[in-house]
Write an enzyme that holds these catalytic residues in place. Structure first.
Site, PDB file in Angstrom:
ATOM      1  N   CYS A 159       0.832  -1.192   0.000  1.00 32.75           N
ATOM      2  CA  CYS A 159       0.000   0.000   0.000  1.00 32.75           C
ATOM      3  C   CYS A 159       0.874   1.251   0.000  1.00 32.75           C
ATOM      4  O   CYS A 159       1.988   1.240   0.532  1.00 32.75           O
ATOM      5  CB  CYS A 159      -0.910  -0.009   1.235  1.00 32.75           C
ATOM      6  SG  CYS A 159      -2.067   1.382   1.305  1.00 32.75           S
ATOM      7  N   ARG A 211       3.054   4.881   6.410  1.00 32.55           N
ATOM      8  CA  ARG A 211       3.463   4.198   7.640  1.00 32.55           C
ATOM      9  C   ARG A 211       3.965   2.780   7.392  1.00 32.55           C
ATOM     10  O   ARG A 211       4.326   2.076   8.336  1.00 32.55           O
ATOM     11  CB  ARG A 211       2.287   4.149   8.620  1.00 32.55           C
ATOM     12  CG  ARG A 211       1.766   5.519   9.038  1.00 32.55           C
ATOM     13  CD  ARG A 211       0.422   5.409   9.732  1.00 32.55           C
ATOM     14  NE  ARG A 211      -0.623   4.940   8.830  1.00 32.55           N
ATOM     15  CZ  ARG A 211      -1.885   4.712   9.180  1.00 32.55           C
ATOM     16  NH1 ARG A 211      -2.254   4.915  10.435  1.00 32.55           N
ATOM     17  NH2 ARG A 211      -2.775   4.293   8.298  1.00 32.55           N
ATOM     18  N   HIS A 243      -2.119  -3.990   5.064  1.00 32.60           N
ATOM     19  CA  HIS A 243      -1.894  -3.563   6.441  1.00 32.60           C
ATOM     20  C   HIS A 243      -3.226  -3.279   7.108  1.00 32.60           C
ATOM     21  O   HIS A 243      -4.151  -2.735   6.498  1.00 32.60           O
ATOM     22  CB  HIS A 243      -0.968  -2.332   6.513  1.00 32.60           C
ATOM     23  CG  HIS A 243      -1.576  -1.072   5.979  1.00 32.60           C
ATOM     24  ND1 HIS A 243      -2.217  -0.161   6.783  1.00 32.60           N
ATOM     25  CD2 HIS A 243      -1.647  -0.583   4.718  1.00 32.60           C
ATOM     26  CE1 HIS A 243      -2.646   0.852   6.043  1.00 32.60           C
ATOM     27  NE2 HIS A 243      -2.320   0.624   4.777  1.00 32.60           N
ATOM     28  N   CYS A 267      -6.157  -0.126   6.975  1.00 32.24           N
ATOM     29  CA  CYS A 267      -5.979   0.536   5.674  1.00 32.24           C
ATOM     30  C   CYS A 267      -7.149   1.483   5.396  1.00 32.24           C
ATOM     31  O   CYS A 267      -8.323   1.099   5.468  1.00 32.24           O
ATOM     32  CB  CYS A 267      -5.884  -0.516   4.577  1.00 32.24           C
ATOM     33  SG  CYS A 267      -5.721   0.157   2.910  1.00 32.24           S
TER      34      CYS A 267
END
Length: 222
Positions: free
Chosen positions: A43, A47, A99, A102
């Site tokens: 993604c 982070r 993750h 998201c």
């Protein structure tokens, strides 16, 4: 003349100096070639930096990132990256990394309009529609986000495995495996979703096995 991003330039110089101090030949070696073993499809979320969270230095991971780590068969950007990684760099592993938490996945669950990106997130919406029964059993939004992030990563592995690039590599006997992971922002841990595919023949049974593992784990969490 000072750059409007001088703080980043200064930070870059400090980083370069510290790396060179620790390994004087590092940049000399890095400049000569790249020979990563891994292609990371993740993604775009700021982070989730690929090399940092698996503690590898620059040059070890080839990276493709987009909103919600989608692999679409009409996306020439992603397909070109896969082709270069497989045919030129000869990577041995392609890792699709979702993750938890998201934002793109959450927008799909909320049926929230964000603009042009809604068209891109339609791919995630298709995953949600396909697995609506698995999501409906969860009684909280955080759990539904977690589950859709996992399902999306698994489905994108299927999409990778169905590209002509990967199928051709398998047909010629090139060592290549595709995997699904999900990263936790809350503790920095990576979760293996049990989806590992290294041939055309193993794609469907391994997909079914990964889904069964996901649902078994879900029952244990209840």
């Amino acid at each position: 003349m000072s750059s409007p991003l001088q703080d980043l330039i200064d930070s870059n110089r400090r980083w370069s100096a510290s790396v060179t101090q620790a390994d004087p030949k590092f940049f000399e070696r890095l400049a000569k070639q790249q020979s990563p073993k891994y292609l990371w499809i993740g993604c775009s979320d700021s982070r989730v930096p690929a090399t940092q969270i698996v503690d590898l230095p620059p040059g070890e991971i080839f990276v493709q990132r987009n909103v919600a780590n989608v692999v679409a068969h009409t996306d020439l950007n992603c397909l070109s990256t896969i082709q270069f990684a497989v045919d030129v760099l000869k990577v041995e592993h392609i890792i699709v990394v979702g993750h938890y938490g998201c934002g793109g996945v959450q927008a799909v669950l909320d049926e929230r309009r964000l603009g042009l990106v809604d068209n891109w997130l339609r791919h995630v919406g298709d995953v949600a529609h396909k697995h609506v029964d698995k999501l409906a059993t969860l009684d909280s939004m955080p759990l539904r986000n977690m589950r859709l992030c996992e399902l999306n990563a698994i489905e994108q592995v299927v999409n990778v495995g169905q590209t002509t690039i990967v199928m051709d590599a398998w047909d010629r006997g090139q060592p290549l495996s595709v995997h699904a992971w999900c990263y936790s922002l809350s503790n920095g841990h990576m979760h293996d979703l049990g989806m590992h595919v290294s041939s055309r023949e193993s794609l469907r049974p391994n997909y079914e096995q990964a889904l069964q593992l996901l649902m078994r784990n879900a029952r244990e969490l209840r």
